[in-house]
Design a protein around this motif. Structure first.
Motif, PDB file in Angstrom:
ATOM      1  N   GLY A   1       0.774  -1.211   0.000  1.00  0.00           N
ATOM      2  CA  GLY A   1       0.000   0.000   0.000  1.00  0.00           C
ATOM      3  C   GLY A   1       0.813   1.272   0.000  1.00  0.00           C
ATOM      4  N   THR A   2       2.134   1.203  -0.053  1.00  0.00           N
ATOM      5  CA  THR A   2       2.946   2.407   0.019  1.00  0.00           C
ATOM      6  C   THR A   2       3.102   3.071  -1.322  1.00  0.00           C
ATOM      7  OG1 THR A   2       5.013   1.262  -0.427  1.00  0.00           O
ATOM      8  CG2 THR A   2       4.301   1.375   1.865  1.00  0.00           C
ATOM      9  N   GLY A   3       2.957   2.309  -2.398  1.00  0.00           N
ATOM     10  CA  GLY A   3       3.190   2.854  -3.728  1.00  0.00           C
ATOM     11  C   GLY A   3       4.656   3.083  -4.002  1.00  0.00           C
ATOM     12  N   ALA A   4       5.536   2.590  -3.123  1.00  0.00           N
ATOM     13  CA  ALA A   4       6.969   2.840  -3.275  1.00  0.00           C
ATOM     14  C   ALA A   4       7.614   1.705  -4.039  1.00  0.00           C
ATOM     15  CB  ALA A   4       7.621   2.976  -1.907  1.00  0.00           C
ATOM     16  N   ALA A   5       8.501   2.060  -4.939  1.00  0.00           N
ATOM     17  CA  ALA A   5       9.265   1.040  -5.655  1.00  0.00           C
ATOM     18  C   ALA A   5      10.392   0.555  -4.762  1.00  0.00           C
ATOM     19  CB  ALA A   5       9.830   1.619  -6.940  1.00  0.00           C
ATOM     20  N   GLY A   6      10.853  -0.684  -5.009  1.00  0.00           N
ATOM     21  CA  GLY A   6      11.944  -1.222  -4.214  1.00  0.00           C
ATOM     22  C   GLY A   6      13.274  -0.637  -4.632  1.00  0.00           C
ATOM     23  N   ASP A   7      14.323  -1.120  -3.990  1.00  0.00           N
ATOM     24  CA  ASP A   7      15.677  -0.630  -4.228  1.00  0.00           C
ATOM     25  C   ASP A   7      16.024  -0.782  -5.703  1.00  0.00           C
ATOM     26  OD1 ASP A   7      18.254   0.189  -3.953  1.00  0.00           O
ATOM     27  OD2 ASP A   7      18.991  -1.728  -3.209  1.00  0.00           O
ATOM     28  N   GLY A   8      16.245   0.354  -6.355  1.00  0.00           N
ATOM     29  CA  GLY A   8      16.584   0.299  -7.768  1.00  0.00           C
ATOM     30  C   GLY A   8      15.397   0.074  -8.670  1.00  0.00           C
ATOM     31  N   ALA A   9      14.166  -0.017  -8.092  1.00  0.00           N
ATOM     32  CA  ALA A   9      13.015  -0.371  -8.909  1.00  0.00           C
ATOM     33  C   ALA A   9      12.243   0.833  -9.397  1.00  0.00           C
ATOM     34  CB  ALA A   9      12.078  -1.284  -8.124  1.00  0.00           C
ATOM     35  N   ALA A  10      12.554   2.035  -8.896  1.00  0.00           N
ATOM     36  CA  ALA A  10      11.802   3.208  -9.332  1.00  0.00           C
ATOM     37  C   ALA A  10      11.935   3.389 -10.835  1.00  0.00           C
ATOM     38  CB  ALA A  10      12.290   4.458  -8.599  1.00  0.00           C
TER      39      ALA A  10
ATOM     40  N   CYS B   1      10.593  -9.531 -15.944  1.00  0.00           N
ATOM     41  CA  CYS B   1      10.014  -9.354 -14.614  1.00  0.00           C
ATOM     42  C   CYS B   1       9.640  -7.896 -14.402  1.00  0.00           C
ATOM     43  CB  CYS B   1      10.994  -9.799 -13.532  1.00  0.00           C
ATOM     44  SG  CYS B   1      11.408 -11.562 -13.601  1.00  0.00           S
ATOM     45  N   LYS B   2       8.514  -7.668 -13.734  1.00  0.00           N
ATOM     46  CA  LYS B   2       8.048  -6.331 -13.393  1.00  0.00           C
ATOM     47  C   LYS B   2       7.687  -6.272 -11.918  1.00  0.00           C
ATOM     48  CE  LYS B   2       6.005  -5.204 -17.921  1.00  0.00           C
ATOM     49  NZ  LYS B   2       4.737  -4.798 -18.607  1.00  0.00           N
TER      50      LYS B   2
ATOM     51  N   HIS C   1       1.994 -15.838 -26.741  1.00  0.00           N
ATOM     52  CA  HIS C   1       1.875 -14.990 -25.569  1.00  0.00           C
ATOM     53  C   HIS C   1       3.239 -14.442 -25.166  1.00  0.00           C
ATOM     54  CE1 HIS C   1      -1.885 -17.260 -25.169  1.00  0.00           C
ATOM     55  NE2 HIS C   1      -2.300 -16.355 -24.301  1.00  0.00           N
ATOM     56  N   ALA C   2       3.224 -13.285 -24.515  1.00  0.00           N
ATOM     57  CA  ALA C   2       4.410 -12.744 -23.846  1.00  0.00           C
ATOM     58  C   ALA C   2       4.268 -13.020 -22.361  1.00  0.00           C
ATOM     59  CB  ALA C   2       4.528 -11.241 -24.101  1.00  0.00           C
ATOM     60  N   ALA C   3       5.234 -13.712 -21.789  1.00  0.00           N
ATOM     61  CA  ALA C   3       5.182 -14.074 -20.367  1.00  0.00           C
ATOM     62  C   ALA C   3       5.916 -13.028 -19.540  1.00  0.00           C
ATOM     63  CB  ALA C   3       5.806 -15.444 -20.154  1.00  0.00           C
ATOM     64  N   THR C   4       5.312 -12.648 -18.422  1.00  0.00           N
ATOM     65  CA  THR C   4       5.933 -11.720 -17.479  1.00  0.00           C
ATOM     66  C   THR C   4       5.704 -12.222 -16.068  1.00  0.00           C
ATOM     67  OG1 THR C   4       5.512  -9.823 -18.931  1.00  0.00           O
ATOM     68  CG2 THR C   4       5.987  -9.346 -16.623  1.00  0.00           C
ATOM     69  N   ALA C   5       6.765 -12.222 -15.262  1.00  0.00           N
ATOM     70  CA  ALA C   5       6.634 -12.528 -13.842  1.00  0.00           C
ATOM     71  C   ALA C   5       6.611 -11.206 -13.079  1.00  0.00           C
ATOM     72  CB  ALA C   5       7.786 -13.400 -13.362  1.00  0.00           C
TER      73      ALA C   5
ATOM     74  N   ARG D   1      15.797 -10.107  -1.047  1.00  0.00           N
ATOM     75  CA  ARG D   1      15.072 -10.601  -2.207  1.00  0.00           C
ATOM     76  C   ARG D   1      15.923 -10.386  -3.457  1.00  0.00           C
ATOM     77  NH1 ARG D   1      10.733  -7.688   0.450  1.00  0.00           N
ATOM     78  NH2 ARG D   1      10.853  -5.920  -1.014  1.00  0.00           N
ATOM     79  N   ASN D   2      15.617 -11.122  -4.513  1.00  0.00           N
ATOM     80  CA  ASN D   2      16.270 -10.865  -5.791  1.00  0.00           C
ATOM     81  C   ASN D   2      15.787  -9.537  -6.350  1.00  0.00           C
ATOM     82  OD1 ASN D   2      17.736 -13.301  -5.953  1.00  0.00           O
ATOM     83  ND2 ASN D   2      15.937 -14.377  -6.718  1.00  0.00           N
ATOM     84  N   SER D   3      16.678  -8.818  -7.001  1.00  0.00           N
ATOM     85  CA  SER D   3      16.235  -7.672  -7.781  1.00  0.00           C
ATOM     86  C   SER D   3      15.490  -8.191  -9.001  1.00  0.00           C
ATOM     87  CB  SER D   3      17.424  -6.820  -8.220  1.00  0.00           C
ATOM     88  OG  SER D   3      18.174  -7.491  -9.229  1.00  0.00           O
ATOM     89  N   LEU D   4      14.748  -7.322  -9.654  1.00  0.00           N
ATOM     90  CA  LEU D   4      14.023  -7.746 -10.846  1.00  0.00           C
ATOM     91  C   LEU D   4      14.984  -8.172 -11.950  1.00  0.00           C
ATOM     92  CD1 LEU D   4      11.123  -5.130 -10.999  1.00  0.00           C
ATOM     93  CD2 LEU D   4      11.205  -7.364  -9.864  1.00  0.00           C
ATOM     94  N   THR D   5      16.131  -7.514 -12.038  1.00  0.00           N
ATOM     95  CA  THR D   5      17.131  -7.898 -13.041  1.00  0.00           C
ATOM     96  C   THR D   5      17.705  -9.273 -12.742  1.00  0.00           C
ATOM     97  OG1 THR D   5      17.697  -5.572 -13.410  1.00  0.00           O
ATOM     98  CG2 THR D   5      19.296  -7.215 -14.143  1.00  0.00           C
TER      99      THR D   5
END
Length: 515
Positions: free
Chosen positions: A25-34, A192-193, A148-152, A178-182
């Motif tokens: 609920g914060t709407g904040a992106a994670g580390d490096g995710a903005a 990944c998104k 289809h295009a797959a996205t996690a 946690r793993n970064s999206l990259t």
């Protein structure tokens, strides 16, 4: 010194359906995710009620934001099953052309107050991605040109700008990195998104959508006007049937699970004297140690049933006494780190030696299992192994005078079920009762094919209050269960490392107690 009051964030995660999930609920992106998700850092993180620190000073907030090393991992190899999961997603794509497919991993579930049960991702999500991340969602988006295009959609690294990484109960300093999206993209082999955008993305989706229900209420709510129960059930059934035949990676994992399980059974035999001094809980804890050291967990609640408890099919209280002269029915399986589980049962004399009556009952179950295993082969009907085992047990019950023959009459009326109770096996894989949502015609009415893995587990159970059998039978329960792979030429017993014949069991137990 100025004090910065910690604002309250919402307790529900609109985008992933999990209560108090990281960044909820914060709407904040994670580390490096903005940059990855295109979202700015958002509200501060809610702290625990009655915490000793009701506020965070501006100076402390600034200190916590800086001075951290770059821990991004680069050049990661894909997980071993990445090519397999891609093939499975391709099969889903081919089955549902032009439709958006949504498969959630699920959310944490509260055990009590602010403590949660250990997370276990949904079987469908794991099978299609190899990932085990909480709150994650796999989306297969149809392409105009077909396929289809797959996205996690995953939770990115914890946000250090708004303090989530150290203030939130699911931040990385509380529960781990946690793993970064990259990193996740490299490991899983698919884009990944940020999962906190998933619900909004899905709300805007057009065209037909199917979702695997029961794992993520937030995602289901976002799709409430786009899905139907009937179409979603078709997806669930297809994904269940997709697991009927195991590939080489899955067979290897099931073999690992069985090998670890065999070692867990050996551990138990070595400590039966301590179990006698305590209770069935000692057996449960001993096997659990092996499961946690060599795997992820137990694949299901261990059944450690001594004496009359062995006649209760799913005795998982495991709080009874373990006495010399009784039988111990141990039904347990190690779940590997990739979540494939074994399911093995042995019935053991606590003092190492069967009594004559125990041996007679045990040998009848062994003979029934032998007949059942022999019936497992490609081209055979799935029901054949059950019927073969039940016939042997019916013959013995008539021979012992517990049922009036002829045997054909007993089988026609299923009279043996008073003491055999259950079916003789089930499919096995990521779930201990795998493929459970498959259609009847593709499961219990199917023809066995190479790559199928199933259990063969006949049993006889004489309840302690059963007045239809002689008193000496009452309170004896026996089950023998092994995990059987259908091969091109017949079958392979994945759990063959554990002895089954009564004399071999006694010799095995004696050797372990001496070692």
């Amino acid at each position: 010194m100025r004090r910065q009051q910690v604002a309250e964030a919402e307790d529900t995660q609109d985008t992933a359906g999990a209560a108090a999930a990281p960044g909820a609920g914060t709407g904040a992106a994670g580390d490096g995710a903005a940059g990855e998700a295109g979202k700015p850092a958002g509200k501060p993180i809610k702290q625990r009620k009655n915490g000793l620190y009701p506020a965070v000073s501006d100076e402390l907030a600034a200190v916590m934001k800086s001075g951290w090393a770059d821990t991004e991992r680069r050049g990661l190899d894909p997980i071993p099953q990445a090519d397999r999961t891609a093939a499975r997603r391709a099969a889903v794509s081919a089955r549902f052309p032009g439709e958006r497919i949504v498969v959630p991993a699920g959310n944490l579930r509260t055990r009590s107050n602010d403590t949660d049960y250990p997370f276990r991702a949904s079987t469908e999500y794991v099978h299609l991605t190899g990932d085990q991340t909480q709150d994650a969602v796999l989306v297969l988006e149809p392409l105009a040109e077909g396929g289809h295009a797959a996205t996690a959609y995953l939770l990115p690294r914890s946000d250090r700008e708004n303090g989530e990484f150290w203030l939130h109960g699911q931040g990385e300093l509380w529960v781990g990195r946690r793993n970064s999206l990259t990193e996740a993209e490299q490991l899983l082999g698919l884009p990944c998104k940020d999962v906190r955008t998933a619900a909004d993305d899905l709300r805007e989706a057009t065209g037909p959508v199917r979702v695997v229900r029961g794992h993520d209420a937030g995602i289901e709510a976002a799709l409430h006007d786009k899905t139907t129960a009937e179409r979603d059930e078709e997806l669930k059934v297809f994904l269940s049937e997709l697991r009927l035949i195991k590939d080489e990676f899955e067979i290897g994992e099931l073999q690992k699970a069985c090998d670890s399980t065999a070692r867990g059974f050996e551990d138990v035999v070595r400590v039966l004297d301590r179990a006698q001094a305590t209770s069935e809980r000692y057996i449960e804890g001993t096997f659990f140690l092996r499961a946690r050291v060599e795997g992820n967990d137990v694949g299901y609640g261990s059944i450690c049933a001594s004496g009359p408890h062995a006649t209760t099919l799913h005795w998982v209280r495991n709080d009874g006494p373990v006495n010399a002269g009784d039988l111990l029915l141990l039904d347990a399986g190690v779940e590997t780190t990739t979540l494939y589980t074994a399911d093995v049962t042995r019935t053991l004399p606590v003092d190492g030696t069967f009594t004559p009556l125990q041996r007679r009952i045990y040998d009848a179950v062994y003979d029934a299992q032998q007949a059942g295993i022999a019936a497992v082969k490609p081209g055979a009907a799935y029901r054949d192994f059950h019927e073969a085992a039940q016939r042997v047990l019916a013959e013995r019950l008539v021979e012992w005078g517990l049922l009036e023959g002829p045997v054909e009459r007993v089988l026609e009326l299923a009279l043996q079920r008073r003491w055999t109770l259950h079916g003789t096996g089930h499919m096995l894989g990521l779930d201990v009762h795998d493929c459970a949502h498959a259609r009847t015609e593709t499961y219990v009415d199917c023809t066995l094919e190479p790559g199928m893995v199933l259990t063969v587990e006949p049993g006889l159970y004489f309840q302690a209050d059963d007045l239809t059998v002689p008193a000496e039978y009452r309170g004896i329960g026996v089950r023998i269960e092994d995990d059987i792979l259908v091969t091109e030429s017949g079958n392979r017993n994945l759990s063959a490392a554990l002895p089954r014949r009564s004399d071999e069991v006694e010799a095995w137990m004696a050797g372990l107690k001496e070692s």
